[in-house]
Each structure stands twice: as structure tokens, then as C-alpha cells.
Design a protein around this motif. Structure first.
Motif, mmCIF file in Angstrom:
data_model
loop_
_atom_site.group_PDB
_atom_site.id
_atom_site.type_symbol
_atom_site.label_atom_id
_atom_site.label_comp_id
_atom_site.label_asym_id
_atom_site.label_seq_id
_atom_site.Cartn_x
_atom_site.Cartn_y
_atom_site.Cartn_z
ATOM 1 N N THR A 21 0.866 -1.179 0.000
ATOM 2 C CA THR A 21 0.000 0.000 0.000
ATOM 3 C C THR A 21 0.902 1.228 0.000
ATOM 4 O O THR A 21 2.133 1.103 -0.022
ATOM 5 C CB THR A 21 -0.872 0.059 1.268
ATOM 6 N N SER A 22 0.269 2.412 0.094
ATOM 7 C CA SER A 22 1.067 3.634 0.117
ATOM 8 C C SER A 22 1.977 3.693 1.341
ATOM 9 O O SER A 22 2.915 4.461 1.378
ATOM 10 C CB SER A 22 0.147 4.863 0.073
ATOM 11 N N PHE A 23 1.736 2.854 2.353
ATOM 12 C CA PHE A 23 2.646 2.893 3.503
ATOM 13 C C PHE A 23 3.597 1.717 3.607
ATOM 14 O O PHE A 23 4.304 1.572 4.585
ATOM 15 C CB PHE A 23 1.917 3.146 4.832
ATOM 16 N N GLY A 24 3.650 0.877 2.610
ATOM 17 C CA GLY A 24 4.682 -0.159 2.620
ATOM 18 C C GLY A 24 4.194 -1.531 2.213
ATOM 19 O O GLY A 24 3.020 -1.721 1.896
ATOM 20 N N ARG A 25 5.143 -2.481 2.238
ATOM 21 C CA ARG A 25 4.890 -3.826 1.743
ATOM 22 C C ARG A 25 4.844 -4.816 2.904
ATOM 23 O O ARG A 25 5.701 -4.784 3.781
ATOM 24 C CB ARG A 25 6.018 -4.198 0.775
ATOM 25 N N THR A 26 3.859 -5.706 2.884
ATOM 26 C CA THR A 26 3.741 -6.762 3.893
ATOM 27 C C THR A 26 3.966 -8.104 3.228
ATOM 28 O O THR A 26 3.363 -8.389 2.194
ATOM 29 C CB THR A 26 2.313 -6.768 4.511
ATOM 30 N N THR A 27 4.841 -8.925 3.821
ATOM 31 C CA THR A 27 5.069 -10.261 3.255
ATOM 32 C C THR A 27 4.649 -11.362 4.233
ATOM 33 O O THR A 27 4.306 -12.462 3.825
ATOM 34 C CB THR A 27 6.556 -10.480 2.909
ATOM 35 N N GLU A 28 4.690 -11.031 5.516
ATOM 36 C CA GLU A 28 4.282 -12.006 6.530
ATOM 37 C C GLU A 28 3.399 -11.313 7.551
ATOM 38 O O GLU A 28 3.700 -10.200 7.963
ATOM 39 C CB GLU A 28 5.515 -12.603 7.236
ATOM 40 N N ARG A 29 2.318 -11.966 7.962
ATOM 41 C CA ARG A 29 1.432 -11.373 8.951
ATOM 42 C C ARG A 29 1.759 -11.900 10.348
ATOM 43 O O ARG A 29 2.128 -13.067 10.514
ATOM 44 C CB ARG A 29 -0.029 -11.696 8.615
ATOM 45 N N ARG A 30 1.681 -11.002 11.312
ATOM 46 C CA ARG A 30 1.735 -11.390 12.730
ATOM 47 C C ARG A 30 0.348 -11.108 13.263
ATOM 48 O O ARG A 30 -0.082 -9.951 13.318
ATOM 49 C CB ARG A 30 2.744 -10.510 13.484
ATOM 50 N N ILE A 31 -0.363 -12.148 13.630
ATOM 51 C CA ILE A 31 -1.771 -11.996 13.995
ATOM 52 C C ILE A 31 -1.988 -12.431 15.444
ATOM 53 O O ILE A 31 -1.617 -13.545 15.832
ATOM 54 C CB ILE A 31 -2.667 -12.826 13.052
ATOM 55 N N VAL A 32 -2.582 -11.546 16.233
ATOM 56 C CA VAL A 32 -2.939 -11.898 17.609
ATOM 57 C C VAL A 32 -4.362 -12.451 17.598
ATOM 58 O O VAL A 32 -5.285 -11.808 17.090
ATOM 59 C CB VAL A 32 -2.829 -10.681 18.561
#
Ligand code: OSB
Ligand code: MG
Length: 368
Positions: A21-32
């Protein structure tokens, strides 16, 4: 409800494709995840925040702190008769809506099981099939983006949302429109623009977009109202709306014509239902946003999307788009007509795979 135990845990899940997105790239999620054991039943909730405090200030760390040190102990220690009443008890904690939503939504899951009704019915859903769109991130090239759009349309999705930012906007939308002249299309800026970019944003009016999502500040309403007066494309607010009262103000000053409702951002089902009610009464269309959820958050989104006002396709799509293997069974699938069939069995309607969740767990804490 007699709660025996609340577990909070963090799982790690790699995405099958990065999401930018406009604020960066995610490759792995950390989900609580929150798991509540009560009355012999077990309910699940998901904290939908990002790994970094960019979309909102919440992170897995802040959610862990707020859940462990405040929300869970309060819920265990106090008497409450209904979930709206519990949500009201959470109110002294300012913000931290995604932490609140995870716990409240796990309790809605239990309540649906206790009453032996599908969660969708318990929250007021009337539809048994929900329309689905996809949100496609910023890609390495326009060609790759066009290929992705083609693939999603072939799968049946009813509308395409793409992310935009300065430098990845007008020309990209123009290329999409050349190849797909009449596809229902929208753009999400995640607050990447300023009011001084009005001229640039006006260039998007020629592409017949369904809406432009959150072009300006994450905490702004006023400038969005100014911008909306200049644009023919409807503005949809995402980041700026945290409760029904925000929506009332936004609608009153003309800051948007459409609202994206996310369970996490608004603090859970109680707040989401109020927001939906308010928007219905004002004739403002709503749709359900997504936060790259695991199957648990996805199942909650499906239940929410069955409410009568959710007529526009949401960002609720198939598990396969995110995960090589989801943590629920069955995984979420989309029909060739671009819909998800709401489960008809009591509760969440999908079974969390505890063994798999345990394998993905990075840390866990139990509170009794
Ligand atoms: O702005 O809607 C957003 C994902 C993470 C954070 C913010 C947003 C999104 C999405 C993805 O658009 C929606 C999804 O596919 O879950
Ligand atoms: Mg958005």
C-alpha cells in the motif's frame, strides 16, 4: 456467560503474495488471536492490526498489552449481561479498537453457539450470499497489475480495488481502464494525498471510478469535505471512521458519500452494527473492508457482510488469495459469480484448526 479462560496468542503466517500500500509492503502477517472458553464452548476473535503502526497506531504489541492488562481482566472481573453492555465497559480505554474487537467478537461467536444460531443471524444478517470484490496492492509493474486484475475477474470477483499513491495513480488507472473499460473499479489511497493534490485527484474523475477511498489524512474529515466538493467521484472513508458518531459527522459535513466498515477499526460487532444502522438511515452505502485477515477474522467479516446495508461488494475474498493453508475448515471459497455463501450452521460456521494454529503460534498467554 461464565468465562473459564481467555487465551491470547500470536501466530505468524506468510502471505502467498506480498501486499503493498502507500505505507509499505507486507510479506508475513503477525496476527494476535483471542480464544475464549466459556459455558463449555469456545469462541475465537482476531486482532486485525498491521505489524507496524502505519494504517493505525495499533500493533500486535499494543493489542497484547491492552488485552492482557485491561480488557481481559476487566471482562473476567466484572458482571455484564450483554455484549453491548460489555462494549460500553471498554469505553474508558481510548481507542485500541482492534484489541477490543478481537475480544468482543470472540464472545459473539460463543453467544451464537449458545443460542444455536449462525453468527450472521445473531448480528442481524438477512442475506445468505455476499458480493465480493478484491483489493490488489501496488505491484512491481503495471503489466503485473493488469495480469492480476484479469485473473481475479476470471475467478468471478464483482469489483476491483487497486491501491494508489503519488507516482502510482492516474497513469495506472488509465492503463486499467484501457484494458477493462467497464469493470467496476475503485482506488484506495490510504491517506497518501493532501488537499493541495486536489488537481491530481480531479484527473481521476474521467475514469468512472465507483469511489476513491481515504485520499487524505487518516484523522481528517474537514479536508475530505473540501475535496469532495471538487470531485465528482464519490469519496469513501476508511481510516477516519471509528464509530457511528464519526460517520454522523462525516456525512453531515459531506466528507464522504460511502463508508467502509471494518470490524477491527470500529471496535467490534456492537459498534459496527450501530454504524451500519446510522448509514442505512442516512442512505449512505456501506461495504465491509478487509485487513488481510486469517480465516477467523474473515469469518467475522462474512457474518457482518450479511447485514442488509452491505450491498456493495466488500474486500472479503477467498482464503487462497492470502494463504497457502488457512487456519479454518473449510477455508473460505468464492463462487464463480463472485459471492461467498454465508454459513448456515450455528456459530462462526468455520472450524478453527487448533493443531495448525498451535504450530503457527509464536507466543501464548492464558488468563483465568
Ligand atoms: O485500506 O483497506 C485498506 C489491507 C491492510 C490495511 C488496509 C487496507 C487493506 C486492504 C486489504 O485493502 C483488504 C484485504 O484484502 O483484506
Ligand atoms: Mg482502505
Amino acid at each position: 456467560m461464565k468465562i473459564e479462560k481467555v487465551e491470547i496468542r500470536e501466530i505468524r503466517m506468510p502471505l502467498v503474495h506480498f501486499f503493498e500500500t502507500s505505507f509499505g509492503r507486507t510479506t508475513e502477517r503477525r496476527i494476535v488471536l483471542v480464544r475464549v472458553l466459556a459455558d463449555g464452548l469456545c469462541g475465537w476473535g482476531e486482532v486485525t492490526c498491521g505489524e507496524k503502526p502505519f494504517y493505525s497506531y495499533e500493533t500486535p504489541e499494543t493489542a497484547w498489552h491492552i488485552l492482557r492488562d485491561f480488557l481481559v481482566p476487566w471482562t473476567l472481573a466484572q458482571e455484564w449481561k450483554s455484549l453491548p453492555e460489555l462494549a460500553e465497559r471498554f469505553r474508558p480505554i481510548r481507542g485500541h479498537n482492534m484489541a477490543k474487537a478481537a475480544l468482543e467478537n470472540a464472545l459473539w461467536d460463543i453467544e451464537a453457539q449458545r443460542k444455536a444460531v449462525p453468527l450472521a443471524r445473531l448480528v442481524g444478517g438477512t442475506r445468505d450470499e455476499i458480493p465480493c470484490g478484491v483489493s490488489i496492492g501496488i505491484e512491481d509493474s503495471v503489466g503485473e497489475l493488469l495480469d492480476k486484475i484479469e485473473k481475479e475477474l476470471e475467478a468471478g470477483y464483482q469489483r476491483i480495488k487497486v491501491k494508489i499513491k503519488p507516482g502510482w495513480d492516474v497513469e495506472v488507472i488509465e492503463s486499467i481502464r484501457k484494458k477493462f473499460p467497464s469493470v467496476p473499479l475503485m482506488a484506495d489511497a490510504n491517506s497518501a494525498y493532501k488537499l493541495t493534490d486536489t488537481g491530481r485527484l480531479k484527473l481521476l474523475d474521467q475514469f468512472n471510478l465507483m469511489m476513491i477511498e481515504q485520499p487524505l489524512g487518516w484523522d481528517d474529515l474537514l479536508d475530505h469535505a473540501r475535496l469532495q466538493r471538487e470531485l465528482s467521484t464519490p469519496i469513501c472513508l476508511d481510516e477516519s471512521i471509528h464509530c457511528a458518531d464519526d460517520a454522523r459527522k462525516a456525512i453531515e459535513i459531506g466528507a464522504c458519500r460511502i463508508i467502509n466498515i471494518k470490524l477491527g477499526r470500529v471496535g467490534g460487532f456492537t459498534s459496527a452494527r450501530r454504524l451500519h444502522e446510522l448509514c442505512l438511515s442516512k442512505g449512505v452505502p456501506v461495504w465491509c473492508g478487509g485487513m488481510l485477515e486469517s480465516g477467523i477474522g474473515r469469518a467475522h467479516n462474512i457474518a457482518l457482510s450479511t447485514l442488509p446495508g452491505f450491498r456493495l461488494p466488500g474486500d472479503v475474498s477467498a482464503s487462497r488469495r492470502y494463504w497457502s493453508e488457512d487456519i479454518i475448515e473449510p477455508e473460505v471459497t468464492v463462487t464463480p459469480r463472485g459471492t461467498i455463501l454465508a454459513p448456515t450452521v450455528p456459530g462462526l460456521g468455520y472450524t478453527p484448526n487448533l493443531a495448525r494454529i498451535e504450530r503457527l503460534t509464536a507466543r501464548k498467554e492464558s488468563l483465568e
